[in-house]
Design an enzyme around this catalytic site. Structure first.
Site, PDB file in Angstrom:
ATOM      1  N   HIS A 151      -2.440 -14.341   2.106  1.00  0.00           N
ATOM      2  CA  HIS A 151      -1.513 -13.982   0.834  1.00  0.00           C
ATOM      3  C   HIS A 151      -0.631 -15.264   0.902  1.00  0.00           C
ATOM      4  CE1 HIS A 151      -2.006  -9.714   0.983  1.00  0.00           C
ATOM      5  NE2 HIS A 151      -2.046  -9.696   2.463  1.00  0.00           N
TER       6      HIS A 151
ATOM      7  N   GLN B  81      -8.049  -6.004  11.861  1.00  0.00           N
ATOM      8  CA  GLN B  81      -6.476  -5.134  11.147  1.00  0.00           C
ATOM      9  C   GLN B  81      -7.448  -3.841  10.685  1.00  0.00           C
ATOM     10  OE1 GLN B  81      -4.495  -8.195   8.480  1.00  0.00           O
ATOM     11  NE2 GLN B  81      -2.839  -6.947   9.460  1.00  0.00           N
TER      12      GLN B  81
ATOM     13  N   GLU C 255      -6.501  -1.171   8.423  1.00  0.00           N
ATOM     14  CA  GLU C 255      -5.192  -0.960   7.377  1.00  0.00           C
ATOM     15  C   GLU C 255      -5.651  -0.221   5.892  1.00  0.00           C
ATOM     16  OE1 GLU C 255      -3.770  -4.697   6.117  1.00  0.00           O
ATOM     17  OE2 GLU C 255      -5.905  -5.577   6.478  1.00  0.00           O
TER      18      GLU C 255
ATOM     19  N   ASP D  70      -0.553  -1.254   3.879  1.00  0.00           N
ATOM     20  CA  ASP D  70      -1.780  -1.179   3.116  1.00  0.00           C
ATOM     21  C   ASP D  70      -2.348   0.309   3.502  1.00  0.00           C
ATOM     22  OD1 ASP D  70      -2.295  -3.456   1.744  1.00  0.00           O
ATOM     23  OD2 ASP D  70      -2.478  -4.535   3.414  1.00  0.00           O
TER      24      ASP D  70
END
Length: 242
Positions: free
Chosen positions: A25, A124, A126, A152
């Site tokens: 990100h 992760q 998510e 998310d």
């Protein structure tokens, strides 16, 4: 998240035991990633890197740049998990290519012999798709920890959450609990990502001992806002004729 080697150097010397460099990100280019990870050299802080989703090819590369482990987002299937783990392990356990020049220099000549048990592979969970495959994902060997992505995950379940203190819908809370129970059954640590001090308190009360407790961006912003407000309050008090 801030693409600054100086920021990372400051944080790595401020008491944090690990930092996650967020390639997913944030605007890191190759040179900046190298500088940020390198700024942790000589400290007791371990630099980890969150790679882009669906890019297992980034994993060996980022480890060769000196990261001590990776955070792999959006692991939704056992194959996703296996591809990530393969890139964290040298043959015969995995498919990572030999080329760890920086690690040999900074972490010792025996790096290639010990790396398989030293590199952290954190996945992760998510997305709602991952919940349907949770048991088969976690049964893939060599997962070192799970970092649930509750924002998310909530979005994939039809809810909208923001970073920071939030009222998490019951369905999302139940999904997180399901992840935690499945991980506990397999002795896999869960690393929560709280957005506030009360949420950190809850995580500690639940028994979590590894916590990703904030981002440099949000910490810096909160400190600036607090300092500005303190200065304004002080100035207002001095200006009060009473």
């Amino acid at each position: 998240m801030l693409d600054s080697a100086l920021t990372c150097a400051l944080l790595s010397r401020s008491g944090y035991e690990f930092l996650v460099v967020d390639l997913q990100h944030s605007p890191f280019d190759v040179r900046r990633i190298e500088a940020v990870i390198g700024s942790c050299v000589g400290t007791t802080c371990s630099p980890l890197a969150r790679v882009l989703p669906g890019r297992p090819d980034q994993i060996g590369w980022i480890l060769d740049l000196g990261a001590h482990g990776v955070v792999v987002p959006l692991v939704n299937t056992p194959d996703d998990a296996k591809r990530a783990i393969d890139q964290c392990k040298y043959p015969p356990r995995g498919r990572r290519s030999i080329g760890a020049v920086r690690n040999l220099m900074f972490r010792g000549a025996d790096y290639a012999d010990v790396a398989d048990d030293d590199v952290a592979c954190i996945i992760q969970i998510e997305h709602v798709d991952a919940l349907a495959n949770l048991d088969s994902i976690l049964d893939v060997g060599d997962i070192d920890a799970i970092m649930p992505g509750h924002i998310d995950l909530a979005r994939s379940m039809g809810y909208k959450l923001q970073y920071g203190p939030a009222s998490i819908p019951t369905e999302v809370t139940a999904a997180i609990a399901e992840i935690e129970q499945a991980a506990k059954k397999r002795s896999i640590p869960v690393i929560p990502v709280p957005g506030s001090l009360p949420e950190i308190e809850v995580a500690l009360a639940k028994g979590h001992r590894v916590i990703c407790c904030g981002t440099d961006f949000h910490t810096f912003r909160a400190a600036i806002e607090r300092q500005i407000q303190d200065c304004r309050d002080l100035a207002a008090g001095l200006a009060d004729p009473s």
